[in-house]
Design an enzyme around this catalytic site. Structure first.
Site, PDB file in Angstrom:
ATOM      1  N   TYR A  72       6.877   5.229  32.671  1.00  0.00           N
ATOM      2  CA  TYR A  72       5.553   5.812  32.921  1.00  0.00           C
ATOM      3  C   TYR A  72       4.597   4.770  33.485  1.00  0.00           C
ATOM      4  O   TYR A  72       4.586   3.619  33.047  1.00  0.00           O
ATOM      5  CB  TYR A  72       4.950   6.330  31.612  1.00  0.00           C
ATOM      6  N   LYS A 129       4.672  -0.466  -2.789  1.00  0.00           N
ATOM      7  CA  LYS A 129       3.810   0.602  -2.260  1.00  0.00           C
ATOM      8  C   LYS A 129       4.253   0.957  -0.831  1.00  0.00           C
ATOM      9  O   LYS A 129       5.049   0.204  -0.226  1.00  0.00           O
ATOM     10  CB  LYS A 129       2.353   0.138  -2.265  1.00  0.00           C
TER      11      LYS A 129
HETATM   12  C1  LIG Z   1      -0.235  -4.943  -1.241  1.00  0.00           C
HETATM   13  C2  LIG Z   1      -0.815  -5.818  -2.291  1.00  0.00           C
HETATM   14  C3  LIG Z   1      -0.162  -7.008  -2.665  1.00  0.00           C
HETATM   15  C4  LIG Z   1       1.067  -7.542  -1.948  1.00  0.00           C
HETATM   16  O1  LIG Z   1       0.625  -8.302  -0.850  1.00  0.00           O
HETATM   17  P1  LIG Z   1       1.655  -9.058   0.127  1.00  0.00           P
HETATM   18  O2  LIG Z   1       0.760  -9.795   1.062  1.00  0.00           O
HETATM   19  O3  LIG Z   1       2.438  -8.001   0.820  1.00  0.00           O
HETATM   20  O4  LIG Z   1       2.491  -9.939  -0.717  1.00  0.00           O
HETATM   21  C5  LIG Z   1      -0.696  -7.740  -3.707  1.00  0.00           C
HETATM   22  N1  LIG Z   1      -1.819  -7.319  -4.353  1.00  0.00           N
HETATM   23  C6  LIG Z   1      -2.480  -6.202  -4.008  1.00  0.00           C
HETATM   24  C7  LIG Z   1      -3.710  -5.819  -4.752  1.00  0.00           C
HETATM   25  C8  LIG Z   1      -2.010  -5.427  -2.963  1.00  0.00           C
HETATM   26  O5  LIG Z   1      -2.679  -4.314  -2.624  1.00  0.00           O
END
Ligand SMILES: *Cc1c(COP(=O)(O)O)cnc(C)c1O
Length: 362
Positions: A256, A38
């Protein structure tokens, strides 16, 4: 971008990602390792990552259908799990067409499913609320929800939940959450999925039928102290070039707000990366960067397009030299700590303006 003038880039090492995947997949034995890609594969380019992993991975996961459709457009044919399930009733038809597995977490999604006029034959996962209090059906509701599924869907059913504190080895909560899920899994004689990266590393009893591997796939551990983390290889190297070098007299300030003042005559190099590229604006002076096998501290405020580093104590640094902000030499966790953030956020916030350079050797 057709012409690349600025050399700021995020190099993505696809061999490292395959190695990380194989390492975790081996570690989790019979459990099926889902590659979570994702948010553009946590900023690593989801389509490129998926192309590299597709011969190794049975199932990918993304947050919502739009992300999965992009993967289909780019030629990825593996089934894809949609972690937040359908956002609209019409998502079911798209899922059917493209072989997406929907994770259902709420009543309104079940209502859509039961009112469909065309049969929905893809697998369904059901999310159970066990303590995160974010997504999922209450435990008492699960029986009713399962009644809405077809015999085929029931036979392939995966009950799923998510840890809220899997990083904390001294917490009782992860195993309590797992126990809640396991009770349902036994009752309904189905498959289950609980572990994210931290669950994979800290809680082997949670591996189950499917693990959901996100962060660790990218070579970064959610628990740096876990010895299993040592074998992970960072996949992204964020770098930019030095575009100016100048001397600064004692008492002069840099950047800055005049937040940094030279206590000695100093040599300051300006590097072509800033907060508009995803290097956090609140990163503190003193944060290390890596240049020509040496470490230099960030000095002064991060600007939109530039940072300044103190190279007084370094040797043979020139305009055009490449500076690593994080990657195999600078641990992203250090930058995260110095900017009150976390590794996940830094990875996903590298902006569109930074070209991703894909590296894969044979
Ligand atoms: C993003 C996500 C994961 C992966 O989690 P990590 O901590 O990056 O391994 C697993 N399960 C769900 C439901 C997620 O949204």
């Amino acid at each position: 971008m057709s012409h690349i003038s600025r050399n700021t880039q995020a190099v993505i090492d696809l061999n490292a990602i395959i190695k990380n995947y194989q390492y975790i997949d081996h570690l989790t034995g019979d459990s099926n390792t889902i590659a979570v890609i994702k948010a553009d594969a946590y900023g690593h380019d989801a389509s490129k990552v998926a192309q590299a992993l597709s011969p190794h991975v049975k199932l990918f996961a993304v947050g919502f259908i739009d992300e999965a459709l992009t993967l289909r457009q780019d030629g990825i044919t593996n089934p894809i799990l949609i972690l937040e399930g359908p956002f609209k009733e019409s998502d079911f038809a798209i899922a059917q067409k493209h072989n997406f597995v929907l994770m259902l977490h709420s009543e309104y999604q079940i209502n859509w499913l039961s009112s469909l006029t065309q049969a929905f034959t893809c697998d369904i996962w059901i999310k159970v609320e066990t303590g995160m209090n974010r997504l999922g059906f209450a435990i008492e509701k699960i029986e009713q929800v399962i009644l809405q599924l077809s015999p085929q869907q029931k036979s392939q059913l995966v009950l799923c939940s998510h840890f809220s504190t899997a990083e904390q080895t001294n917490s009782d909560k992860p195993l309590q959450q797992l126990a809640k899920l396991m009770e349902l899994v036994k009752k309904h004689d189905c498959k289950f999925s609980m572990a994210n990266s931290a669950g994979i590393l800290n809680w082997p009893e949670s591996h189950g039928d499917f693990t959901r591997l996100g962060l660790a796939l990218y070579g970064i551990s959610p628990i740096a102290t876990n010895p299993l983390s040592q074998a992970l290889i960072p996949v992204m190297t964020l770098s930019a070039n030095i575009i100016a070098i100048h001397k600064v007299a004692i008492g002069e300030t840099v950047g800055y707000g005049d937040t940094w003042q030279a206590k000695r005559e100093s040599i300051i190099a300006t590097v072509a990366i800033g907060y508009a590229d995803g290097y956090p604006r609140n990163t503190k002076s003193g944060t290390p960067v890596f240049v020509k096998q040496q470490v230099a501290p960030l000095v002064g405020r991060v600007s939109m397009d530039m940072i300044t580093i103190d190279i007084t104590d370094l040797s043979s640094i020139n305009i055009g030299d490449s500076v690593e902000l994080w990657g195999k030499n600078i641990n992203i966790d250090t930058v995260a700590q110095q900017s009150d953030s976390i590794n996940y956020e830094l990875l996903t916030r590298v902006s569109k303006r930074v070209p991703k350079v894909i590296e894969q050797s044979q």
